[in-house]
Design an enzyme around this catalytic site. Structure first.
Site, PDB file in Angstrom:
ATOM      1  N   GLY A  14      28.641  39.992  47.276  1.00 36.93           N
ATOM      2  CA  GLY A  14      27.927  38.726  47.422  1.00 36.93           C
ATOM      3  C   GLY A  14      26.660  38.589  46.595  1.00 36.93           C
ATOM      4  O   GLY A  14      25.773  37.797  46.935  1.00 36.93           O
ATOM      5  N   LEU A  91      43.934  30.712  46.558  1.00 36.95           N
ATOM      6  CA  LEU A  91      43.975  29.516  47.414  1.00 36.95           C
ATOM      7  C   LEU A  91      45.315  28.811  47.214  1.00 36.95           C
ATOM      8  O   LEU A  91      45.869  28.813  46.114  1.00 36.95           O
ATOM      9  CB  LEU A  91      42.829  28.572  47.025  1.00 36.95           C
ATOM     10  CG  LEU A  91      41.414  29.133  47.217  1.00 36.95           C
ATOM     11  CD1 LEU A  91      40.394  28.257  46.519  1.00 36.95           C
ATOM     12  CD2 LEU A  91      41.093  29.267  48.703  1.00 36.95           C
ATOM     13  N   HIS A 107      33.958  34.043  36.494  1.00 39.77           N
ATOM     14  CA  HIS A 107      34.860  35.119  36.088  1.00 39.77           C
ATOM     15  C   HIS A 107      34.141  36.032  35.082  1.00 39.77           C
ATOM     16  O   HIS A 107      33.471  35.548  34.169  1.00 39.77           O
ATOM     17  CB  HIS A 107      36.123  34.514  35.449  1.00 39.77           C
ATOM     18  CG  HIS A 107      37.139  35.559  35.106  1.00 39.77           C
ATOM     19  ND1 HIS A 107      37.952  36.133  36.056  1.00 39.77           N
ATOM     20  CD2 HIS A 107      37.449  36.158  33.935  1.00 39.77           C
ATOM     21  CE1 HIS A 107      38.719  37.040  35.477  1.00 39.77           C
ATOM     22  NE2 HIS A 107      38.442  37.077  34.185  1.00 39.77           N
TER      23      HIS A 107
END
Ligand code: GRF
Length: 186
Positions: A14, A91, A107
């Site tokens: 994170g 997803l 990315h």
């Protein structure tokens, strides 16, 4: 300025979430982070949500209804933008279509080069001279949506996978916030 409501998806450390939280505390930054979602209960990134009192949800992605649950939370919190930040789950097409144009990802390579995982290993193996990171829209093909912004740096002869990762992440912390500013302020 009316700020957009954002949800950040994480799976791991994170550190991009942390950088986005810091940016969002700036009065002129165009988003507020209203929700953090993790697919892993033990993802260390959740500590940033706790530290900054941002509501968070841990998803049980084995449950077929988990995306429906997200939709309900998004409706309640009026989420406008989804930022994927190290989210390691794909997803569904349905989910992406429902938020068409409002899901972005970071990315660790200069897309369209090195889509997918193990980027640093492949970059070193190919003896690239330049690398960086890319912020892009998410579509239903892996790491293939329209590029919003990328940030580059030169690879030197002393670099290895570990130093490359560290340098790329420093790039990412700036690039993600800049991409959001580019999206909403120009
Ligand atoms: C980042 O390097 C990002 O490019 C990739 O996953 C990593 C997440 O790191 N998609 P963190 O969880 O933000 O520390």
């Amino acid at each position: 300025m009316v700020k957009k409501n954002c949800c950040v998806f994480i799976s791991g450390t994170g550190t991009n979430l942390k950088a986005l939280i810091h940016s969002s505390r700036n009065y002129n930054f165009p988003i507020n982070i209203k929700l953090v979602i993790s697919n892993r209960r033990n993802s260390t990134g959740l500590m940033y949500a706790k530290k900054y009192s941002i509501p968070y949800t841990v998803l049980d992605t084995k449950n077929n209804l988990h995306e429906k649950r997200i939709f309900n939370e998004f409706k309640e919190k009026k989420i406008d933008l989804i930022c994927l930040a190290g989210y390691m789950k794909i997803l569904s097409k349905n989910f992406i279509n429902n938020f068409n144009g409002n899901i972005i990802n970071i990315h660790p390579s200069l897309l369209p080069k090195y889509k997918g995982t193990n980027t640093f290993k492949r970059i070193m193996k190919n003896q690239e001279k330049i690398t960086g990171c890319t912020v892009h829209f998410v579509n239903d093909k892996l790491d293939s949506g329209k590029v919003i912004l990328n940030k580059t740096f030169e690879i030197n002869s002393k670099d290895n996978e570990i130093s490359l990762k560290r340098k790329t992440q420093v790039c990412e912390y700036q690039a993600y916030s800049r991409a959001i500013v580019k999206l909403y302020m120009y």
